[in-house]
Design a protein around this motif. Structure first.
Motif, PDB file in Angstrom:
ATOM      1  N   ASN A 125     -21.894 -27.036 -26.628  1.00 35.57           N
ATOM      2  CA  ASN A 125     -21.397 -27.230 -27.999  1.00 35.57           C
ATOM      3  C   ASN A 125     -21.537 -25.976 -28.854  1.00 35.57           C
ATOM      4  N   ALA A 126     -21.462 -24.807 -28.235  1.00 39.29           N
ATOM      5  CA  ALA A 126     -21.612 -23.561 -28.995  1.00 39.29           C
ATOM      6  C   ALA A 126     -20.496 -23.363 -30.005  1.00 39.29           C
ATOM      7  N   PHE A 127     -19.311 -23.932 -29.744  1.00 35.61           N
ATOM      8  CA  PHE A 127     -18.164 -23.741 -30.643  1.00 35.61           C
ATOM      9  C   PHE A 127     -17.587 -25.077 -31.116  1.00 35.61           C
ATOM     10  N   ARG A 128     -18.368 -26.128 -31.049  1.00 36.04           N
ATOM     11  CA  ARG A 128     -17.840 -27.459 -31.321  1.00 36.04           C
ATOM     12  C   ARG A 128     -17.290 -27.600 -32.746  1.00 36.04           C
ATOM     13  N   HIS A 129     -17.903 -26.915 -33.701  1.00 38.88           N
ATOM     14  CA  HIS A 129     -17.481 -27.035 -35.104  1.00 38.88           C
ATOM     15  C   HIS A 129     -16.341 -26.080 -35.444  1.00 38.88           C
ATOM     16  N   LEU A 130     -15.855 -25.322 -34.455  1.00 41.98           N
ATOM     17  CA  LEU A 130     -14.820 -24.317 -34.717  1.00 41.98           C
ATOM     18  C   LEU A 130     -13.499 -24.757 -34.099  1.00 41.98           C
ATOM     19  N   SER A 131     -12.953 -25.820 -34.618  1.00 38.76           N
ATOM     20  CA  SER A 131     -11.756 -26.428 -34.026  1.00 38.76           C
ATOM     21  C   SER A 131     -10.490 -25.612 -34.258  1.00 38.76           C
ATOM     22  N   HIS A 132     -10.553 -24.601 -35.140  1.00 38.74           N
ATOM     23  CA  HIS A 132      -9.362 -23.794 -35.418  1.00 38.74           C
ATOM     24  C   HIS A 132      -9.274 -22.546 -34.551  1.00 38.74           C
ATOM     25  N   LEU A 133     -10.275 -22.301 -33.713  1.00 43.67           N
ATOM     26  CA  LEU A 133     -10.280 -21.078 -32.909  1.00 43.67           C
ATOM     27  C   LEU A 133      -9.097 -21.032 -31.946  1.00 43.67           C
ATOM     28  N   GLU A 134      -8.476 -19.864 -31.882  1.00 38.36           N
ATOM     29  CA  GLU A 134      -7.378 -19.632 -30.945  1.00 38.36           C
ATOM     30  C   GLU A 134      -7.726 -18.542 -29.937  1.00 38.36           C
ATOM     31  N   GLU A 135      -8.589 -17.610 -30.318  1.00 36.31           N
ATOM     32  CA  GLU A 135      -8.960 -16.525 -29.419  1.00 36.31           C
ATOM     33  C   GLU A 135     -10.462 -16.266 -29.519  1.00 36.31           C
ATOM     34  N   ILE A 136     -11.123 -16.161 -28.349  1.00 38.65           N
ATOM     35  CA  ILE A 136     -12.546 -15.827 -28.285  1.00 38.65           C
ATOM     36  C   ILE A 136     -12.708 -14.676 -27.308  1.00 38.65           C
ATOM     37  N   ASP A 137     -13.348 -13.623 -27.762  1.00 38.45           N
ATOM     38  CA  ASP A 137     -13.607 -12.462 -26.914  1.00 38.45           C
ATOM     39  C   ASP A 137     -15.115 -12.348 -26.686  1.00 38.45           C
ATOM     40  N   LEU A 153      -7.286 -23.535 -28.380  1.00 40.01           N
ATOM     41  CA  LEU A 153      -7.691 -22.233 -27.845  1.00 40.01           C
ATOM     42  C   LEU A 153      -6.619 -21.678 -26.916  1.00 40.01           C
ATOM     43  N   ARG A 154      -6.238 -20.418 -27.152  1.00 41.24           N
ATOM     44  CA  ARG A 154      -5.181 -19.795 -26.353  1.00 41.24           C
ATOM     45  C   ARG A 154      -5.704 -18.732 -25.399  1.00 41.24           C
ATOM     46  N   THR A 155      -6.790 -18.034 -25.787  1.00 37.31           N
ATOM     47  CA  THR A 155      -7.319 -16.946 -24.959  1.00 37.31           C
ATOM     48  C   THR A 155      -8.837 -16.994 -24.969  1.00 37.31           C
ATOM     49  N   LEU A 156      -9.441 -16.893 -23.770  1.00 37.58           N
ATOM     50  CA  LEU A 156     -10.894 -16.827 -23.625  1.00 37.58           C
ATOM     51  C   LEU A 156     -11.208 -15.689 -22.664  1.00 37.58           C
ATOM     52  N   ASP A 157     -11.875 -14.667 -23.183  1.00 33.39           N
ATOM     53  CA  ASP A 157     -12.180 -13.474 -22.399  1.00 33.39           C
ATOM     54  C   ASP A 157     -13.657 -13.475 -22.014  1.00 33.39           C
ATOM     55  N   LEU A 158     -13.944 -13.646 -20.713  1.00 37.00           N
ATOM     56  CA  LEU A 158     -15.311 -13.620 -20.186  1.00 37.00           C
ATOM     57  C   LEU A 158     -15.491 -12.465 -19.205  1.00 37.00           C
TER      58      LEU A 158
END
Length: 288
Positions: A113-125, A146-151
């Motif tokens: 749940n690290a990003f559970r409250h961030l429902s508007h996120l589209e890109e995470i780097d 979410l459209r892009t997740l960079d790990l």
């Protein structure tokens, strides 16, 4: 008195232009005018007015983490936390954030749940960190937008497929010390991976030494199926376990039969000795 300050039953009413972006200057004039019209205003009342005005003007819902910079990109909020020596994901990221850059830090884990409250996120780097562990529910709540997740460029050896398969985002997983196994193969088959990123997924470790150092796609194209290897391993382990139990049962039966046979022989010998003893006793009595 219009928008000027008023006193009504001991309560202080603020002017409507207190926090209005275009009415800040006029509000000062109104406050000055109110001093002339309200002769009952005291210094304590003025302090209270300023305090409440300050509370109203604070943007409580969009605060920015201390080590980050919050800005606007194409009309959307971007939170930039790159190269800030962060060791964990900030807790106070604005809920209206759309772009989140946490690259080039020292983050080692993505908890549930690290990003559970961030429902508007589209890109995470999250590239170029030291991430080693990703919880199953790490990206819960991000599946929709979410459209892009960079790990890429982390220390990830394995990842729960449940953490990624629920996402519709394009994933970048290159340059990690992957352990090539069934779970990684299923992610490759079912998740949306960036085409360029797939080419750089290398087997750092593998069930067989011959796969180490090779590209995962190259290994799979050669006909290797890590999931079937795992199934065969489980089948062999189950066979060995069943054989061991079967051998133990056979040994027990053999020991049981042998023990009973020895006991029966002893009992037979005992019974054979009874008549001879009785005959000896009769001979002795006749002699007397």
């Amino acid at each position: 008195m219009g928008e000027a300050l008023q006193e009504h039953r001991g309560a202080v009413l603020l002017p409507r232009s207190c926090c209005h972006p275009q009415g800040a200057a006029s509000s000062h004039a109104e406050l000055a005018g109110s001093k002339m019209t309200l002769t009952t205003t005291t210094p304590a009342t003025s302090v209270a007015q300023a305090f409440f005005c300050l509370l109203l003007c604070i943007p409580w819902g969009s605060s920015c983490p201390p080590s980050c910079q919050c800005t606007e990109q194409a009309g959307a909020k971007a939170v930039l936390c790159s190269s800030q020596h962060l060791e964990e994901i900030p807790k106070d990221i604005p809920t209206d954030a759309v772009f989140l850059k946490l690259d080039a830090n020292s983050i080692t884990r993505i908890p549930s749940n690290a990003f559970r409250h961030l429902s508007h996120l589209e890109e995470i780097d999250l590239s170029r960190n030291a991430i080693e562990k990703i919880d199953r529910a790490a990206f819960k709540g991000l599946a929709a937008g979410l459209r892009t997740l960079d790990l890429s460029s982390n220390r990830i050896r394995s990842i729960p497929k449940e953490a990624l398969l629920a996402l519709n985002a394009k994933l970048r997983l290159a340059n990690n010390p992957w352990h090539c196994e069934c779970a990684l193969q299923e992610v490759l088959w079912e998740a949306r991976l960036d085409p360029d990123s797939v080419q750089d997924i290398t087997c750092h470790t593998a069930p067989r030494q011959e796969y180490v150092g090779k590209l995962l796609l190259q290994v799979l194209d050669a006909g290797v199926n890590f999931c079937s290897v795992r199934q065969r391993t489980m089948d062999v382990a189950m066979f060995i376990t069943m054989f061991s139990w079967f051998a133990m049962v056979i040994v027990y039966v053999i020991c049981y039969v042998r023990h009973n046979r020895e006991a029966a022989c002893k009992h037979g010998d005992y019974l054979k000795s009874l008549p001879s003893t009785q005959a000896h006793a009769e001979t002795t009595s006749t002699a007397l």
